[in-house]
Scaffold this active site. Structure first.
Site, PDB file in Angstrom:
ATOM      1  N   LYS A  58      40.118  44.267  52.689  1.00  0.00           N
ATOM      2  CA  LYS A  58      41.009  43.129  52.986  1.00  0.00           C
ATOM      3  C   LYS A  58      40.664  42.493  54.318  1.00  0.00           C
ATOM      4  O   LYS A  58      40.848  41.293  54.490  1.00  0.00           O
ATOM      5  CB  LYS A  58      42.475  43.554  52.929  1.00  0.00           C
ATOM      6  CG  LYS A  58      42.926  43.838  51.500  1.00  0.00           C
ATOM      7  CD  LYS A  58      44.375  43.522  51.229  1.00  0.00           C
ATOM      8  CE  LYS A  58      44.635  43.599  49.736  1.00  0.00           C
ATOM      9  NZ  LYS A  58      46.023  43.473  49.357  1.00  0.00           N
ATOM     10  N   LYS A  88      37.562  45.023  41.611  1.00  0.00           N
ATOM     11  CA  LYS A  88      38.789  45.167  40.812  1.00  0.00           C
ATOM     12  C   LYS A  88      39.477  43.809  40.607  1.00  0.00           C
ATOM     13  O   LYS A  88      39.348  42.913  41.449  1.00  0.00           O
ATOM     14  CB  LYS A  88      39.736  46.190  41.442  1.00  0.00           C
ATOM     15  CG  LYS A  88      40.504  45.711  42.633  1.00  0.00           C
ATOM     16  CD  LYS A  88      41.743  46.591  42.872  1.00  0.00           C
ATOM     17  CE  LYS A  88      42.602  45.968  43.954  1.00  0.00           C
ATOM     18  NZ  LYS A  88      43.974  46.351  43.948  1.00  0.00           N
ATOM     19  N   LYS A 141      45.400  40.006  42.116  1.00  0.00           N
ATOM     20  CA  LYS A 141      46.267  38.816  42.047  1.00  0.00           C
ATOM     21  C   LYS A 141      45.684  37.694  42.881  1.00  0.00           C
ATOM     22  O   LYS A 141      45.803  36.537  42.545  1.00  0.00           O
ATOM     23  CB  LYS A 141      47.636  39.137  42.679  1.00  0.00           C
ATOM     24  CG  LYS A 141      48.517  40.051  41.899  1.00  0.00           C
ATOM     25  CD  LYS A 141      49.833  40.199  42.670  1.00  0.00           C
ATOM     26  CE  LYS A 141      50.396  41.586  42.528  1.00  0.00           C
ATOM     27  NZ  LYS A 141      49.910  42.532  43.546  1.00  0.00           N
TER      28      LYS A 141
HETATM   29  N1  AQP Z   1      42.638  45.990  38.892  1.00  0.00           N
HETATM   30  C1  AQP Z   1      43.538  46.957  38.797  1.00  0.00           C
HETATM   31  N2  AQP Z   1      43.414  47.910  37.852  1.00  0.00           N
HETATM   32  C2  AQP Z   1      44.338  48.894  37.729  1.00  0.00           C
HETATM   33  N3  AQP Z   1      45.425  49.004  38.536  1.00  0.00           N
HETATM   34  C3  AQP Z   1      45.584  48.069  39.497  1.00  0.00           C
HETATM   35  N4  AQP Z   1      46.537  47.887  40.428  1.00  0.00           N
HETATM   36  C4  AQP Z   1      46.232  46.785  41.161  1.00  0.00           C
HETATM   37  N5  AQP Z   1      45.106  46.229  40.725  1.00  0.00           N
HETATM   38  C5  AQP Z   1      44.661  47.003  39.685  1.00  0.00           C
HETATM   39  C6  AQP Z   1      47.712  48.737  40.590  1.00  0.00           C
HETATM   40  O1  AQP Z   1      48.850  47.896  40.572  1.00  0.00           O
HETATM   41  C7  AQP Z   1      49.846  48.470  41.419  1.00  0.00           C
HETATM   42  C8  AQP Z   1      50.424  47.422  42.303  1.00  0.00           C
HETATM   43  O2  AQP Z   1      49.431  46.930  43.169  1.00  0.00           O
HETATM   44  P1  AQP Z   1      49.873  46.117  44.432  1.00  0.00           P
HETATM   45  O3  AQP Z   1      50.434  44.821  44.031  1.00  0.00           O
HETATM   46  O4  AQP Z   1      50.781  46.913  45.252  1.00  0.00           O
HETATM   47  O5  AQP Z   1      48.611  45.963  45.313  1.00  0.00           O
HETATM   48  P2  AQP Z   1      47.117  45.728  45.042  1.00  0.00           P
HETATM   49  O6  AQP Z   1      46.504  46.998  44.530  1.00  0.00           O
HETATM   50  O7  AQP Z   1      46.551  45.187  46.297  1.00  0.00           O
HETATM   51  O8  AQP Z   1      47.112  44.650  43.874  1.00  0.00           O
HETATM   52  P3  AQP Z   1      46.339  43.330  43.793  1.00  0.00           P
HETATM   53  O9  AQP Z   1      46.615  42.766  42.447  1.00  0.00           O
HETATM   54  O10 AQP Z   1      44.904  43.539  44.136  1.00  0.00           O
HETATM   55  O11 AQP Z   1      47.054  42.442  44.883  1.00  0.00           O
HETATM   56  P4  AQP Z   1      46.473  41.587  46.057  1.00  0.00           P
HETATM   57  O12 AQP Z   1      45.494  40.641  45.435  1.00  0.00           O
HETATM   58  O13 AQP Z   1      47.650  40.889  46.643  1.00  0.00           O
HETATM   59  O14 AQP Z   1      45.832  42.540  46.997  1.00  0.00           O
HETATM   60  C9  AQP Z   1      49.185  49.608  42.185  1.00  0.00           C
HETATM   61  O15 AQP Z   1      49.606  50.839  41.640  1.00  0.00           O
HETATM   62  C10 AQP Z   1      47.721  49.397  41.957  1.00  0.00           C
HETATM   63  O16 AQP Z   1      47.028  50.629  41.913  1.00  0.00           O
END
Ligand code: AQP
Length: 333
Positions: free
Chosen positions: A117, A199, A202
């Site tokens: 990040k 991965k 969002k």
């Molecule tokens: N690509 C993924 N595959 C499987 N699991 C995923 N998770 C996130 N991306 C994947 C799981 O979703 C839960 C919530 O995630 P989060 O919103 O707390 O944070 P994150 O992992 O940072 O998700 P994003 O979508 O990547 O958000 P941004 O873009 O804002 O950083 C967690 O249990 C995570 O493991």
């Protein structure tokens, strides 16, 4: 009632940093839903976490309510589970400060999410981004959780949570339950459709890489049809075939079919047919969720009633842990 008492505690949270993705759903939320009967489940919208990256205020407010309704639409039943908004429960900020003082700079420096990040947001490498895992550790430890269902990307954060808890318990006795991560077999790591080595997120800048659970069927089909694969044109799971492996894992997660069965079903067929089949299976899987969401968002009053009720209960539970920790440290409370 006897059984109620014996249920293990599950805690997990999700950031309302944008529309929930297929990755969030398959990696985490779908398991939250499945665990509701067997466990005493506590889930949160981790809105405090989202401000480690700049948010536009009006959009942030909308994202929080939309995410709450989306998670309910995925099947979180507020009669069975506690589902609250993190910023409404002051214990989270309090516990984060306390645990910051029991976490080492060196261990936070090793977190891969921080490295990723900070590379992505090089103009805003704030202290919150660095101490994010401490806030998350507090989220989990406040509720004395036994199990934490997350996607594979959160494994390192669960490990540091356990390290912090053990360190604190080592100094003051049994204040925190040591939790256990719970990572699904299928869908634990959904990758971007445009760069299957990264991965699905969002906040992906390439909109075609990420499927949102509220995307229209047309958009979902278009994204899958454009998914990056390879030049082999033979549907099978193998090292180096990141794009196809990702599509197989998504297809398997939504249909329940094994990789062997998928390979058999697509024997002699091209990638075009396979991409269409994956897209259609995802559309069908998400259809009832989208229908429920469209019903729920019509009644913002009901949504507010649900989270206010849960916020209050979460505050009661978490305050007990904050008080216990503060007393042990030596605060006069
Ligand atoms: N690509 C993924 N595959 C499987 N699991 C995923 N998770 C996130 N991306 C994947 C799981 O979703 C839960 C919530 O995630 P989060 O919103 O707390 O944070 P994150 O992992 O940072 O998700 P994003 O979508 O990547 O958000 P941004 O873009 O804002 O950083 C967690 O249990 C995570 O493991």
């Amino acid at each position: 009632m006897e059984n109620e008492k014996k249920k293990e505690i599950v805690f997990s949270a999700i950031q309302p940093s944008g529309t929930i993705t297929l990755g969030n759903y398959l990696g985490a939320v779908r398991n939250w839903v499945k665990m509701q009967d067997e466990y005493s489940c506590i889930y949160a919208l981790a809105d405090l976490h989202t401000i480690t990256v700049r948010q536009e205020p009006a959009q942030m407010r909308k994202n929080i309510i939309d995410a709450y309704a989306s998670i309910m639409a995925c099947g979180i039943d507020v009669e069975k589970s506690l589902f609250f908004i993190q910023s409404h429960v002051k214990s989270h900020a309090e516990m984060a400060w306390i645990l910051n003082c029991y976490t080492q700079f060196g261990e936070l420096s090793r977190m891969t999410q921080f490295k990723d990040k900070s590379a992505k947001h090089a103009d805003n490498i704030n202290a919150g981004l660095f101490t994010y895992p401490v806030l998350m550790a507090g989220d989990i430890l406040l509720y004395q959780a036994d199990k934490v269902p997350v996607g594979a990307d959160q494994k390192q954060h669960i490990e540091i949570t356990c390290d912090i808890a053990r360190r604190f318990n080592g100094l003051y006795g049994n204040v925190f339950k040591i939790p256990e991560g719970f990572i699904p077999k299928n869908g634990a790591r959904v990758m971007s459709l445009q760069d299957p080595t990264r991965k699905m997120s969002k906040s992906d800048e390439n909109a075609n890489g990420c499927v949102h659970i509220l995307d229209t069927p047309e958009t979902i089909m278009r994204k899958f049809k454009r998914a990056i694969t390879d030049s082999e044109a033979h549907v099978h799971y193998a090292e180096g075939k990141d794009g196809i492996n990702n599509l197989m894992s998504i297809y398997s997660a939504v249909t329940g079919l094994s990789y062997e069965q998928i390979e058999k079903d697509f024997e002699g067929k091209g990638y075009g047919d396979f991409k269409t089949a994956v897209g259609e299976a995802v559309v069908e899987h998400l259809r009832p969720i989208q229908e429920r969401y469209n019903q729920l968002v019509k009644d913002k009053g009901y949504i507010e009633e649900c989270y206010r009720k849960a916020d209050e209960i979460a505050l009661k539970i978490s305050s007990r842990t904050v008080n216990k920790a503060m007393k042990k440290i030596g605060f006069v409370i």
